[in-house]
Motif scaffolding. Structure first.
Motif, PDB file in Angstrom:
ATOM      1  N   LEU A 235       1.112   2.753   5.232  1.00  0.00           N
ATOM      2  CA  LEU A 235       0.966   2.200   3.749  1.00  0.00           C
ATOM      3  C   LEU A 235      -0.679   1.969   3.778  1.00  0.00           C
ATOM      4  N   HIS A 236      -1.243   1.715   4.860  1.00  0.00           N
ATOM      5  CA  HIS A 236      -2.737   1.630   4.583  1.00  0.00           C
ATOM      6  C   HIS A 236      -3.494   2.910   4.311  1.00  0.00           C
ATOM      7  N   ARG A 237      -2.752   3.918   5.124  1.00  0.00           N
ATOM      8  CA  ARG A 237      -3.428   5.445   4.605  1.00  0.00           C
ATOM      9  C   ARG A 237      -3.291   5.749   2.994  1.00  0.00           C
ATOM     10  N   MET A 238      -2.039   5.364   2.592  1.00  0.00           N
ATOM     11  CA  MET A 238      -1.574   5.696   1.158  1.00  0.00           C
ATOM     12  C   MET A 238      -2.616   4.775   0.461  1.00  0.00           C
ATOM     13  N   LEU A 239      -2.929   3.616   0.565  1.00  0.00           N
ATOM     14  CA  LEU A 239      -3.802   2.709   0.067  1.00  0.00           C
ATOM     15  C   LEU A 239      -5.057   3.402   0.000  1.00  0.00           C
ATOM     16  N   GLU A 240      -5.761   3.837   0.990  1.00  0.00           N
ATOM     17  CA  GLU A 240      -7.127   4.392   1.125  1.00  0.00           C
ATOM     18  C   GLU A 240      -7.042   5.639   0.342  1.00  0.00           C
ATOM     19  N   THR A 241      -6.170   6.376   0.222  1.00  0.00           N
ATOM     20  CA  THR A 241      -5.968   7.632  -0.667  1.00  0.00           C
ATOM     21  C   THR A 241      -6.180   7.373  -2.008  1.00  0.00           C
ATOM     22  N   ALA A 242      -5.326   6.169  -2.372  1.00  0.00           N
ATOM     23  CA  ALA A 242      -5.061   5.760  -3.830  1.00  0.00           C
ATOM     24  C   ALA A 242      -6.487   5.153  -4.274  1.00  0.00           C
ATOM     25  N   ARG A 243      -7.331   4.775  -3.466  1.00  0.00           N
ATOM     26  CA  ARG A 243      -8.457   4.206  -3.778  1.00  0.00           C
ATOM     27  C   ARG A 243      -9.483   5.364  -3.947  1.00  0.00           C
ATOM     28  N   GLU A 244      -9.339   6.340  -3.276  1.00  0.00           N
ATOM     29  CA  GLU A 244     -10.141   7.604  -3.505  1.00  0.00           C
ATOM     30  C   GLU A 244     -10.017   8.260  -4.653  1.00  0.00           C
ATOM     31  N   THR A 245      -8.504   8.335  -4.927  1.00  0.00           N
ATOM     32  CA  THR A 245      -8.244   9.109  -6.491  1.00  0.00           C
ATOM     33  C   THR A 245      -8.237   8.284  -7.517  1.00  0.00           C
ATOM     34  N   GLY A 246      -8.288   6.904  -7.222  1.00  0.00           N
ATOM     35  CA  GLY A 246      -8.163   6.131  -8.491  1.00  0.00           C
ATOM     36  C   GLY A 246      -6.808   6.206  -9.172  1.00  0.00           C
ATOM     37  N   SER A 247      -5.680   6.528  -8.420  1.00  0.00           N
ATOM     38  CA  SER A 247      -4.457   6.492  -8.973  1.00  0.00           C
ATOM     39  C   SER A 247      -3.673   5.500  -7.941  1.00  0.00           C
ATOM     40  N   PRO A 248      -3.043   4.429  -8.423  1.00  0.00           N
ATOM     41  CA  PRO A 248      -2.275   3.556  -7.680  1.00  0.00           C
ATOM     42  C   PRO A 248      -0.950   4.035  -7.145  1.00  0.00           C
ATOM     43  N   VAL A 249      -0.720   3.547  -5.912  1.00  0.00           N
ATOM     44  CA  VAL A 249       0.591   4.007  -5.344  1.00  0.00           C
ATOM     45  C   VAL A 249       1.605   2.988  -5.769  1.00  0.00           C
ATOM     46  N   GLY A 250       2.768   3.371  -5.792  1.00  0.00           N
ATOM     47  CA  GLY A 250       3.814   2.276  -5.924  1.00  0.00           C
ATOM     48  C   GLY A 250       4.607   2.160  -4.815  1.00  0.00           C
ATOM     49  N   VAL A 251       4.797   0.878  -4.274  1.00  0.00           N
ATOM     50  CA  VAL A 251       5.919   0.641  -3.083  1.00  0.00           C
ATOM     51  C   VAL A 251       6.743  -0.566  -3.527  1.00  0.00           C
ATOM     52  N   VAL A 252       7.851  -0.369  -2.924  1.00  0.00           N
ATOM     53  CA  VAL A 252       9.188  -1.269  -3.219  1.00  0.00           C
ATOM     54  C   VAL A 252       9.512  -1.859  -1.809  1.00  0.00           C
ATOM     55  N   GLY A 253       9.652  -3.169  -1.686  1.00  0.00           N
ATOM     56  CA  GLY A 253      10.330  -3.772  -0.468  1.00  0.00           C
ATOM     57  C   GLY A 253       9.870  -5.504  -0.564  1.00  0.00           C
ATOM     58  N   SER A 254      10.269  -5.806   0.602  1.00  0.00           N
ATOM     59  CA  SER A 254      10.279  -7.182   0.766  1.00  0.00           C
ATOM     60  C   SER A 254       8.854  -7.762   1.050  1.00  0.00           C
ATOM     61  N   SER A 255       8.613  -8.910   1.233  1.00  0.00           N
ATOM     62  CA  SER A 255       7.196  -9.362   1.953  1.00  0.00           C
ATOM     63  C   SER A 255       6.794  -8.657   3.286  1.00  0.00           C
ATOM     64  N   GLY A 256       7.719  -7.637   3.876  1.00  0.00           N
ATOM     65  CA  GLY A 256       7.528  -6.878   4.797  1.00  0.00           C
ATOM     66  C   GLY A 256       6.574  -5.782   4.634  1.00  0.00           C
ATOM     67  N   VAL A 257       6.297  -5.553   3.256  1.00  0.00           N
ATOM     68  CA  VAL A 257       5.171  -4.725   2.921  1.00  0.00           C
ATOM     69  C   VAL A 257       3.899  -5.451   3.370  1.00  0.00           C
ATOM     70  N   GLU A 258       3.700  -6.547   2.932  1.00  0.00           N
ATOM     71  CA  GLU A 258       2.240  -7.209   3.371  1.00  0.00           C
ATOM     72  C   GLU A 258       2.314  -7.609   4.940  1.00  0.00           C
ATOM     73  N   TYR A 259       3.450  -7.913   5.388  1.00  0.00           N
ATOM     74  CA  TYR A 259       3.332  -8.317   6.781  1.00  0.00           C
ATOM     75  C   TYR A 259       2.946  -7.133   7.517  1.00  0.00           C
TER      76      TYR A 259
END
Length: 476
Positions: A235-259
């Motif tokens: 998820l961190h790698r996807m987040l970093e790519t989204a910061r570089e491109t300026g296009s947010p990435v969508g994620v579905v899930g429980s608080s397990g995403v943040e954990y």
């Protein structure tokens, strides 16, 4: 699996995560998890504008506490797209649709499949990670199958003592890919535990490849802290790519995403607590019949909470609701005038020990309403309790409010008209004490605890009413 490896560095500045929670109490769970991961978080009741967010420059994450878990697909179509659009406009690289960790959903109610389609329509049709397992909460996914703890045992969800008989979305299929099949035509790929077991470089390349080739949802197993950390790194790698491109990435899930993100960042310590006021009066509103809440009510009544019991049928009856709500408000206001701890609830069915509940005889009781035996519409009742609670708070300025029940919590918060919540202190997973943010001075800094019915130890309500009473906990 080695979990003692170098953590990744979280983004150093800016908004990192924006989320929409499908129920209120699940949203507070995400808020406290983000705080523990080192991201100051604001939880709003409606999607915030950039101007509202600008008033809180310290915020690194922002959420919206919604009620989509009880919505039909048609209602979701009205509610979710503008919310997702507003969250994406805030500039966070990761936009998370937060679901319950027990995957509460069906094709007709709380459809996770439909919500995912709506998220992808706003953010693009790239791979959408699906993360459900949360070992810290007793939720585990292994080879696509969801397991959940109940007491000291762990059950496959289609054999779980409570989820199999859930009144709205009973779980009859624990394989999440099969459970989703009637909800969406999107393909659901699986990254299972075997692919998450190995050194960081090997796992990273494998997961990145699987995500890159996916055309829909990608369910990532999480059954322990090691697999959780590897999912967080993905998820961190996807987040970093989204910061570089300026296009947010969508994620579905429980608080397990943040954990998972916290595990990847090596940041999972308890968030710093804010000062808690010395309690004067506490109003507790119970809209849940979950066994855990029933036990908490019994302990509270034994401890001397004053009981105000209201007629649930009258509250939702179009011909009787106005009078029933007015009566409930009047008796609760009167009880708060005489007692420091007041508990408002609807009658407990006979099978649960009678309307008064265990402990009712030893507690001061301010009125007992008779009710019919047939069940009432839960959503309508939650809305009515929300209206009653908001009026009581307006009339009494009670400084601390506790609500038990996910749907009831959402409707109470909306009826109060508060703008957002800030975390004050962790108490039990998913049930922190918060403070209201509101342009109304009468509501600003109101202490709130909005918890799901199944959360907390039996003495939870008593401990919460006493929180701040000792000198070391201070005042503000």
């Amino acid at each position: 699996m080695n979990t003692d490896l170098a953590p990744l560095d979280p983004p150093a500045d800016g908004l990192v995560v924006a989320f929409y929670g499908d129920d209120f109490t699940g949203s507070t769970d995400v808020m406290e998890t983000l705080e523990d991961a080192g991201l100051p978080t604001l939880l709003f009741l409606e999607p915030p504008t950039p101007e509202q967010l600008a008033a809180h420059p310290e915020a690194r994450a922002v959420g919206v506490a919604g009620v989509s878990r009880t919505m039909t697909p048609a209602q979701m179509h009205e509610e979710l797209p503008p919310a997702f659009r507003a969250l994406a406009a805030l500039g966070a690289p990761l936009v998370h649709y937060k679901i319950c960790s027990t995957f509460d959903s069906s094709p007709t109610v709380g459809s996770i499949g439909r919500a995912t389609e709506l998220l992808r329509a706003e953010l693009g049709d790239g791979p959408t990670p699906l993360v459900v397992g949360v070992p810290q909460l007793g939720r585990y996914t292994a080879f696509g199958t969801l397991f959940a703890r109940y007491g000291s045992e762990v059950y496959r969800l289609d054999r779980h003592p409570t989820m199999t008989v859930h009144p709205m979305t009973p779980m009859h299929e624990a394989d999440l890919r099969e459970h989703l099949r009637p909800q969406t035509a999107l393909p659901v790929a699986l990254v299972d535990l075997r692919e998450l077991d190995g050194d960081d470089d090997t796992v990273g390349r494998s997961v990145a490849s699987r995500l890159a080739e996916a055309e829909g949802l990608v369910l990532l197993d999480v059954d322990d802290l090691g697999s959780q950390r590897q999912v967080g790194r993905a998820l961190h790698r996807m987040l970093e790519t989204a910061r570089e491109t300026g296009s947010p990435v969508g994620v579905v899930g429980s608080s397990g995403v943040e954990y998972a993100l916290g595990a990847a960042w090596g940041a999972s310590g308890a968030a710093e607590s804010l000062p808690v006021r010395q309690p004067t009066k506490t109003l507790t509103v119970v809209g849940s019949l979950a066994p855990a809440t029933r036990a908490q009510v019994e302990v509270a009544l034994d401890a001397g909470f004053a009981l105000v019991e209201v007629d649930d049928h009258a509250l939702v009856d179009p011909e009787r609701s106005a009078a029933a709500c007015a009566d409930a408000v009047a008796r609760t206001v009167a009880a708060l005038g005489r007692h420091d701890r007041v508990l408002l609830r609807t009658p407990v069915p006979a099978a649960g020990g009678g309307a008064g509940g265990a402990g009712g005889d030893s507690a001061p009781v301010d009125g007992t309403a008779l009710a019919d035996s047939a069940p009432v519409d839960g959503t309508a009742l939650a809305a009515a309790l929300g209206a009653v609670t908001a009026e009581v708070v307006r009339l009494t300025s009670v400084p601390r409010l506790v609500v038990a029940g996910g749907d009831t919590s959402g409707y109470v918060a909306k009826a109060l008209g508060i703008e957002a919540l800030r975390l004050v202190r962790r108490l039990a997973p998913g049930a922190p004490l918060c403070r209201a943010v509101s342009p109304d001075p009468a509501l600003h800094d109101l202490e709130l605890c909005l918890k799901a019915g199944q959360i907390g130890d039996p003495d939870y309500l008593v401990l919460l009413a006493e929180l701040g009473s000792t000198p070391q906990e201070g005042t503000s």
